[in-house]
Design a protein around this motif. Structure first.
Motif, PDB file in Angstrom:
ATOM      1  N   MET A  99       0.839  -1.201   0.000  1.00  0.00           N
ATOM      2  CA  MET A  99       0.000   0.000   0.000  1.00  0.00           C
ATOM      3  C   MET A  99       0.871   1.248   0.000  1.00  0.00           C
ATOM      4  O   MET A  99       0.607   2.213  -0.724  1.00  0.00           O
ATOM      5  N   GLU A 105      -2.803  -0.102  -5.034  1.00  0.00           N
ATOM      6  CA  GLU A 105      -3.861   0.860  -5.307  1.00  0.00           C
ATOM      7  C   GLU A 105      -4.836   0.387  -6.387  1.00  0.00           C
ATOM      8  O   GLU A 105      -6.064   0.499  -6.209  1.00  0.00           O
ATOM      9  N   ARG A 108      -6.987  -2.250  -4.776  1.00  0.00           N
ATOM     10  CA  ARG A 108      -7.893  -1.620  -3.806  1.00  0.00           C
ATOM     11  C   ARG A 108      -9.091  -0.996  -4.517  1.00  0.00           C
ATOM     12  O   ARG A 108     -10.239  -1.170  -4.085  1.00  0.00           O
ATOM     13  N   LYS A 143      -8.943  -4.507   6.264  1.00  0.00           N
ATOM     14  CA  LYS A 143      -9.665  -3.314   5.817  1.00  0.00           C
ATOM     15  C   LYS A 143      -8.928  -2.037   6.227  1.00  0.00           C
ATOM     16  O   LYS A 143      -8.865  -1.074   5.455  1.00  0.00           O
ATOM     17  N   LEU A 146      -5.873  -1.605   3.975  1.00  0.00           N
ATOM     18  CA  LEU A 146      -6.281  -1.279   2.605  1.00  0.00           C
ATOM     19  C   LEU A 146      -7.036   0.049   2.529  1.00  0.00           C
ATOM     20  O   LEU A 146      -7.357   0.506   1.434  1.00  0.00           O
ATOM     21  N   ILE A 148     -10.133   0.596   3.472  1.00  0.00           N
ATOM     22  CA  ILE A 148     -11.469   0.281   2.967  1.00  0.00           C
ATOM     23  C   ILE A 148     -12.415   0.220   4.153  1.00  0.00           C
ATOM     24  O   ILE A 148     -12.149  -0.487   5.133  1.00  0.00           O
TER      25      ILE A 148
END
Length: 304
Positions: A99, A105, A108, A143, A146, A148
């Motif tokens: 990341m 990216e 993701r 999560k 990432l 998210i």
């Protein structure tokens, strides 16, 4: 090895002994150090170091332990209940590194755009679509790294269970699913039942009561009244709390985890009728609770 074993070995290196818990008692790594390398020994409740342990730890464990500890601490993942396997931590470190350098990216963006599920993300990073299932802390760590917020099947944002009937006269949102498993009585009395999943009420933002009266049925304990009901009424302003008619049970006797002692400064008096307040205060005083499914659903509704 998991983090509990790694942390125990570091404590042994620093302090010379550590208390045995269930994880350490069953640990293959600890057993190897005791029985094969003979650098550890144990009593009935403690592990302690023998000659040669310090040198072995410095050679095989020290550097990677501090690497893992720094990573977990820097990313807000170092918690007392942490049980990640060493291989999990290594994968998380890889996610963080990729990341940071931008390699992840595109993936993701694909996860977000395609609304990937836990199984898909599990297959992407852990080579097994079922590996992450049920591992809430590890899912949350993935999560977080990432960046998210949610995966497609995060339970709090998805579907509710509905027991439909012909010409419903009202809706009852149930804290537990038990009433929905007994459909005959509800349908015979034209009652539509909803189950959102306890505290998982965000999905109720999308619910339409169609102008029908809606009631809330719950366990009369700390979680049901002081945690979940305020969340529910914040989502559905017109919902009314059903008054229980089941027999109270002792919290200690039933080994129940939702304890009144957690109340502290929480205040829900404005959400209850005078009669409901009396019931709640008597339950608190006697350290009892009322189980939702012990109540007569039809009688609770008719009493309204």
């Amino acid at each position: 090895m998991n983090w509990i074993e790694l942390r125990a070995l570091d404590n042994l290196y620093s302090n010379g002994e550590v208390k045995i818990n269930d994880t350490l008692a069953k640990s293959g790594e600890i057993s190897y150090l005791i029985n094969s390398l003979r650098t550890l020994d144990r009593t009935h409740d403690k592990l302690f170091v023998l000659e040669g342990f310090a040198e072995l730890y410095e050679k095989d464990y020290l550097e990677k332990y501090h690497c893992y500890e720094t990573f977990l601490s820097d990313n807000g993942l170092l918690k007392p209940q942490l049980r990640f396997d060493e291989s999990d931590i290594q994968i998380l470190i890889g996610i963080k590194e990729n990341m940071d350098n931008g390699n992840l990216e595109p993936l993701r963006e694909q996860i977000i755009k395609n609304e990937a599920t836990v199984r898909i993300v599990s297959l992407m990073f852990f080579k097994n679509e079922k590996y992450l299932l049920g591992k809430e802390a590890l899912i949350n760590a993935v999560k977080l790294l990432l960046d998210i917020d949610e995966l497609a099947d995060d339970k709090d944002l998805q579907y509710k269970y509905v027991l439909e009937c012909i010409n419903p006269r009202c809706i009852v949102l149930c804290e537990n699913i038990d009433f929905l498993k007994r459909p005959t009585l509800a349908r015979a009395n034209n009652i539509e039942l909803w189950y959102a999943g306890g505290k998982n009420v965000n999905k109720l933002d999308f619910s339409d009561t169609r102008g029908l009266p809606i009631y809330y049925s719950c366990d009369w304990d700390y979680d049901g009244l002081f945690v979940i009901y305020p969340l529910v009424i914040n989502k559905i302003k017109t919902i009314q709390l059903l008054t229980p008619n089941g027999s109270p049970k002792g919290i200690k006797e039933t080994e129940h985890n939702s304890k009144w002692e957690n109340i502290k400064d929480r205040n829900i008096e404005d959400l209850l009728t005078a009669h409901q307040l009396d019931i709640m205060e008597n339950l608190i005083k006697s350290n009892q609770w009322i189980i939702e499914e012990s109540c007569d659903l039809i009688e609770m509704i008719n009493n309204y």
